[in-house]
Design a protein around this motif. Structure first.
Motif, short mmCIF file in Angstrom:
data_model
loop_
_atom_site.label_atom_id
_atom_site.label_comp_id
_atom_site.label_asym_id
_atom_site.label_seq_id
_atom_site.Cartn_x
_atom_site.Cartn_y
_atom_site.Cartn_z
N LYS A 32 120.81 22.95 81.87
CA LYS A 32 119.99 24.16 81.71
C LYS A 32 118.63 23.99 82.41
O LYS A 32 118.15 24.93 83.05
CB LYS A 32 119.78 24.46 80.23
CG LYS A 32 121.08 24.83 79.51
CD LYS A 32 120.84 25.10 78.03
CE LYS A 32 122.15 25.45 77.33
NZ LYS A 32 121.94 25.67 75.87
N PHE A 33 118.04 22.80 82.28
CA PHE A 33 116.79 22.54 83.00
C PHE A 33 117.02 22.65 84.51
O PHE A 33 116.22 23.24 85.24
CB PHE A 33 116.26 21.15 82.66
CG PHE A 33 115.61 21.05 81.31
CD1 PHE A 33 114.35 21.58 81.08
CD2 PHE A 33 116.26 20.41 80.26
CE1 PHE A 33 113.75 21.48 79.83
CE2 PHE A 33 115.66 20.29 79.01
CZ PHE A 33 114.40 20.83 78.79
N ALA A 52 117.40 26.27 85.68
CA ALA A 52 116.13 27.01 85.66
C ALA A 52 115.25 26.60 86.85
O ALA A 52 114.65 27.46 87.52
CB ALA A 52 115.40 26.74 84.35
N ASP A 80 116.75 28.04 90.05
CA ASP A 80 116.48 29.47 90.18
C ASP A 80 115.09 29.69 90.79
O ASP A 80 114.93 30.50 91.72
CB ASP A 80 116.56 30.14 88.81
CG ASP A 80 116.31 31.64 88.86
OD1 ASP A 80 117.26 32.38 89.17
OD2 ASP A 80 115.16 32.07 88.61
N ASN A 81 114.12 28.97 90.31
CA ASN A 81 112.75 29.11 90.80
C ASN A 81 112.64 28.71 92.28
O ASN A 81 112.03 29.42 93.09
CB ASN A 81 111.81 28.25 89.96
CG ASN A 81 110.36 28.40 90.36
OD1 ASN A 81 109.82 29.50 90.38
ND2 ASN A 81 109.72 27.30 90.69
N LYS A 101 123.73 28.60 90.35
CA LYS A 101 123.28 28.40 88.97
C LYS A 101 124.47 28.31 88.01
O LYS A 101 124.47 27.49 87.08
CB LYS A 101 122.37 29.54 88.54
CG LYS A 101 120.95 29.45 89.05
CD LYS A 101 120.15 30.70 88.71
CE LYS A 101 120.14 30.97 87.23
NZ LYS A 101 119.43 32.23 86.91
#
Length: 446
Positions: free
Chosen positions: A294-295, A298, A301-302, A318
Motif C-alpha cells: 500500500k505504501f 501510494a 501514484d505520486n 498501482k
C-alpha cells in the motif's frame, strides 16, 4: 557501401541533387541501417536553404512550421519527410534549445553539433558514408560516445544525458568512460528538462535489454528525477527472504520480467514503500514489511502523476503493486476472488510480477515458493479453460432479472450481484438462475 533506400527517400535526394544541392540521410536512420534495423524515420539534410527546398518541391504539399530552424516537411504518398538545412547551433541558455540557428553549406559543421558519434553519420548513394567522428567504429564496438566535449554536449542539451542511458539500454551498448563521467557530473541538469521528455526517454530505457545494469551503474542520474529511490540504494532488508539491498532486489526483479512497459514500471516501483513499512522484530532480530504494497502504491501514484503518465498506465501499475505480495497456491477460491477484483488479464500480469519478485529474492525456501507459485499458475489456467464464474457477467442472473423481481434501487442491485458472485466463487451457491433468484429474494426480504 551499398544501402537500399526507400523510393520516396531516393526521390527526395535526387530532386535536391538535380537542382544543384547536396543531400544526405542523416542521424538515427543511418545508425539503424548499419545495425541492420528498419529505420522508423528518415531525416534528410542538405545545403539548400529552406526557401530553396520549398522551391524544389513546389509540386508537393509542404509543412513549413519548422522553417525558422531550417526544417521543411514534404508530403509524399501521405508520409511526411523532414528536410533540414545544414546548421550551426548558437548558445544554449535553457539546457535544451539553442538561442539561435545559423545555416551553413558545410555538412561537417552540421554533424559536429550532434549528440553521439553513432548519430553523427550521413549517407548518400554518390558519396557513400560520411563518418567524421568514428560512429561506425563505435557501433561495431557497442559504445555510446559524445561528439566532441561531452560536458559541452550535455550542458547544451541535458536531455542527452538520459538519451545516452536509453541508447545504451536499448542497444546493449556500453557508455564510453569520458561520456559516462560527464553524465554523472552533469546529471543535475536534468532538473531543467520537462517531465514529459524525461518520461518518454525513461520508458524506453526501462524496457531495454540492459536496463538493470544501467539502473545500477547510473542510479544517481535516475534519482535526479525520481529522488524517492535514494533510500533504496543501501537499504538492508534484514530478512532471510532477501540477500540484496532493496535497490539490487528491484533491478534484479526487472531483469526477470518481460520488456513490457507496464511490467517494468511495476517491478521498478513494487517495493519502493518498504522503508516506510519496516518493523523490527526484537525477538527474531529481523525486519517485517507488512502493508508495504500500500505504501508502494501510494508513492508510485505520486511519482507517476508528477511524471505525467497516462491515468490508465498509473491505474494498472498501482493495481499490480497492490496485489503483488499476495501468496497464492492451489486455492481456487482465493485466485477467483483476486481475478474478480482485478480481471483476468491483470491476473496474468500479476503472475509474471510474482515470478520476477520471487526470482530476485534469496534462495531461502526458494523451492517451496516455486512449487506454490506453479500450483497457482496451473489453478489459474484451469479456471480460465473451464470458464468458471469469477466476474459479474459470468453470473446466470443479471440486473434486469433483479429489476423484474422488484429490486429497483441501483445500489441494492449492485450489492446483491456482488454478494451472489462472492457466494458462487466460494462454492456456497451453484451458478444457476433459479438458485441465484431464490437467494436474491432472501437477501432483499422479498
Amino acid at each position: 557501401m551499398q544501402i537500399q533506400l526507400p523510393n520516396n527517400v531516393s526521390l527526395i535526394l535526387s530532386k535536391l541533387n538535380e537542382n544543384g544541392f547536396e543531400a544526405n540521410i542523416v542521424g538515427g536512420c543511418v545508425r539503424d541501417i548499419l545495425l541492420g534495423k528498419e529505420p522508423h524515420d528518415w531525416d534528410i539534410c542538405t545545403d539548400a536553404m529552406p526557401e530553396q527546398i520549398i522551391e524544389c518541391f513546389n509540386n508537393y504539399s509542404i509543412i513549413d512550421n519548422g522553417i525558422k530552424h531550417g526544417t521543411v516537411g514534404v508530403i509524399i504518398d501521405k508520409n511526411v519527410y523532414e528536410i533540414t538545412t545544414y546548421r550551426i547551433d548558437g548558445e544554449y541558455n535553457d539546457c535544451r534549445h539553442p538561442n539561435s540557428v545559423t545555416f551553413t553549406d558545410k555538412l561537417s559543421y552540421d554533424l559536429s553539433r550532434r549528440d553521439f558519434t553513432v548519430n553523427a553519420m550521413a549517407f548518400n548513394p554518390k558519396d557513400g558514408l560520411t563518418d567524421l567522428f568514428g560512429g561506425q567504429a563505435d557501433l561495431k564496438s557497442g559504445a555510446i560516445r559524445c561528439v566532441g566535449d561531452p560536458d559541452k554536449r550535455f550542458k547544451e542539451d541535458a536531455l542527452r544525458i538520459i538519451r545516452a542511458l536509453r541508447f545504451a539500454s536499448v542497444y546493449s551498448f556500453s557508455i564510453e568512460i569520458k561520456t559516462a563521467d560527464a553524465i554523472l557530473r552533469n546529471a543535475g541538469l536534468l532538473k531543467n528538462i520537462s517531465e514529459e521528455r524525461i518520461t518518454s526517454e525513461f520508458n524506453r530505457l526501462l524496457c531495454g535489454n540492459t536496463a538493470p545494469y544501467i539502473l545500477n551503474r547510473f542510479r544517481r542520474v535516475i534519482a535526479v528525477f525520481i529522488p524517492e529511490i535514494e533510500v533504496m540504494f543501501n537499504f538492508d532488508q534484514n530478512n532471510p527472504h532477501h540477500n540484496k539491498t532493496l535497490w539490487k532486489h528491484t533491478t534484479s526483479a526487472i531483469s526477470h520480467i518481460d520488456n513490457d512497459l507496464i511490467l517494468r514500471l511495476t517491478m521498478f516501483f513494487h517495493d519502493i514503500g518498504k522503508p516506510l513499512a519496516q518493523k523490527y522484530d526484537e525477538v527474531k532480530k529481523l525486519c517485517h514489511y507488512k502493508g508495504h504494497n500500500k505504501f508502494s502504491a501510494a508513492i508510485t501514484d505520486n511519482i507517476m502523476r508528477r511524471m505525467k503518465y497516462p491515468n490508465d498506465v498509473i491505474d494498472k501499475v498501482k493495481t499490480l503493486i497492490l496485489y503483488h505480495d499476495i501468496r497464492f497456491s492451489d486455492n481456487k477460491r482465493q485466485i477467483k476472488h483476486v481475478m474478480s477484483a482485478i480481471g483476468k488479464e491483470n491476473f496474468q500480469l500479476l503472475l509474471k510480477v510474482q515470478r520476477a519478485d520471487l526470482l530476485a529474492q534469496s534462495m531461502y525456501k526458494r523451492e517451496e515458493k516455486l512449487e506454490k507459485f506453479n500450483l497457482a499458475c496451473e489453478t489459474f489456467s484451469r479456471v480460465v479453460e473451464e470458464e468458471e464464474c469469477f466476474k459479474l457477467s459470468d453470473l446466470a442472473l443479471n440486473g434486469h432479472d433483479l429489476i423484474r423481481l422488484g429490486i429497483t434501487n441501483g445500489k441494492d442491485i449492485g450489492n446483491t450481484l456482488k454478494l451472489l458472485l462472492s457466494l458462487v466463487i466460494d462454492e456456497k451457491l451453484d451458478n444457476k438462475k433459479e438458485v441465484l433468484t431464490a437467494k436474491a429474494k432472501e437477501i432483499n426480504n422479498l
